[in-house]
Design a protein around this motif. Structure first.
Motif, PDB file in Angstrom:
ATOM      1  N   GLU A  26       0.704  -0.977   0.099  1.00 14.89           N
ATOM      2  CA  GLU A  26       0.118   0.192  -0.129  1.00 14.89           C
ATOM      3  C   GLU A  26       0.909   1.512   0.121  1.00 14.89           C
ATOM      4  O   GLU A  26       1.816   1.478   0.970  1.00 14.89           O
ATOM      5  CB  GLU A  26      -1.565   0.096   1.040  1.00 14.89           C
ATOM      6  CG  GLU A  26      -2.137  -1.452   0.495  1.00 14.89           C
ATOM      7  CD  GLU A  26      -3.386  -1.058   1.736  1.00 14.89           C
ATOM      8  OE1 GLU A  26      -3.054  -0.162   3.041  1.00 14.89           O
ATOM      9  OE2 GLU A  26      -3.906  -1.753   1.721  1.00 14.89           O
ATOM     10  N   ILE A  27       0.651   2.576  -1.190  1.00 16.80           N
ATOM     11  CA  ILE A  27       1.350   2.970  -1.048  1.00 16.80           C
ATOM     12  C   ILE A  27       0.596   4.692  -1.377  1.00 16.80           C
ATOM     13  O   ILE A  27      -0.853   4.302  -1.316  1.00 16.80           O
ATOM     14  CB  ILE A  27       2.567   2.951  -2.000  1.00 16.80           C
ATOM     15  CG1 ILE A  27       1.929   2.763  -3.532  1.00 16.80           C
ATOM     16  CG2 ILE A  27       3.322   2.167  -1.523  1.00 16.80           C
ATOM     17  CD1 ILE A  27       2.479   3.106  -4.962  1.00 16.80           C
ATOM     18  N   THR A  28       1.180   6.091  -0.921  1.00 15.73           N
ATOM     19  CA  THR A  28       0.140   7.157  -1.523  1.00 15.73           C
ATOM     20  C   THR A  28       0.855   7.422  -2.656  1.00 15.73           C
ATOM     21  O   THR A  28       0.981   6.425  -3.863  1.00 15.73           O
ATOM     22  CB  THR A  28       0.913   8.160  -0.326  1.00 15.73           C
ATOM     23  OG1 THR A  28       2.365   9.106  -1.367  1.00 15.73           O
ATOM     24  CG2 THR A  28       0.807   7.790   0.771  1.00 15.73           C
ATOM     25  N   PRO A  29      -0.755   7.454  -3.554  1.00 15.23           N
ATOM     26  CA  PRO A  29      -0.748   8.024  -4.580  1.00 15.23           C
ATOM     27  C   PRO A  29       0.320   8.979  -5.065  1.00 15.23           C
ATOM     28  O   PRO A  29       0.822   8.624  -6.053  1.00 15.23           O
ATOM     29  CB  PRO A  29      -1.940   8.845  -4.903  1.00 15.23           C
ATOM     30  CG  PRO A  29      -3.360   8.563  -3.995  1.00 15.23           C
ATOM     31  CD  PRO A  29      -1.779   8.230  -2.422  1.00 15.23           C
ATOM     32  N   GLU A  30       0.373  10.089  -4.649  1.00 13.46           N
ATOM     33  CA  GLU A  30       1.827  10.742  -4.517  1.00 13.46           C
ATOM     34  C   GLU A  30       3.395  10.389  -4.833  1.00 13.46           C
ATOM     35  O   GLU A  30       4.022  10.175  -5.525  1.00 13.46           O
ATOM     36  CB  GLU A  30       1.997  11.669  -2.947  1.00 13.46           C
ATOM     37  CG  GLU A  30       1.150  12.964  -3.177  1.00 13.46           C
ATOM     38  CD  GLU A  30      -0.466  12.199  -2.379  1.00 13.46           C
ATOM     39  OE1 GLU A  30      -1.026  13.303  -2.523  1.00 13.46           O
ATOM     40  OE2 GLU A  30      -0.265  11.096  -1.812  1.00 13.46           O
ATOM     41  N   ALA A  31       3.434   9.154  -4.133  1.00 14.06           N
ATOM     42  CA  ALA A  31       4.611   7.753  -4.171  1.00 14.06           C
ATOM     43  C   ALA A  31       4.005   7.691  -5.561  1.00 14.06           C
ATOM     44  O   ALA A  31       6.004   7.508  -5.658  1.00 14.06           O
ATOM     45  CB  ALA A  31       4.048   7.150  -2.809  1.00 14.06           C
TER      46      ALA A  31
END
Length: 57
Positions: A26-31
């Motif tokens: 799970e990652i952020t959209p920014e990453a």
């Protein structure tokens, strides 16, 4: 990479490989934007031991 799914404010990334077990991150959209991660992209992964959660299947 096989699939990206939005889960709330994060993205769930399913990474499949013939050489290793499947991996879900799970990652952020920014990453994802910074790393250029899109459906079907080839990626290299590493795992930080202190950030791992094992889930019984």
């Amino acid at each position: 990479m096989r699939e990206i799914t939005a889960v709330g404010s994060r993205l769930r990334v399913l990474i499949a490989s013939d050489e290793a077990p499947d991996l879900v991150a799970e990652i952020t959209p920014e990453a994802a934007a910074e790393l250029g991660i899109v459906d079907g992209a080839r990626v290299w992964t590493s795992v930080k031991a202190t950030e791992v959660t094992l889930v019984r299947l």
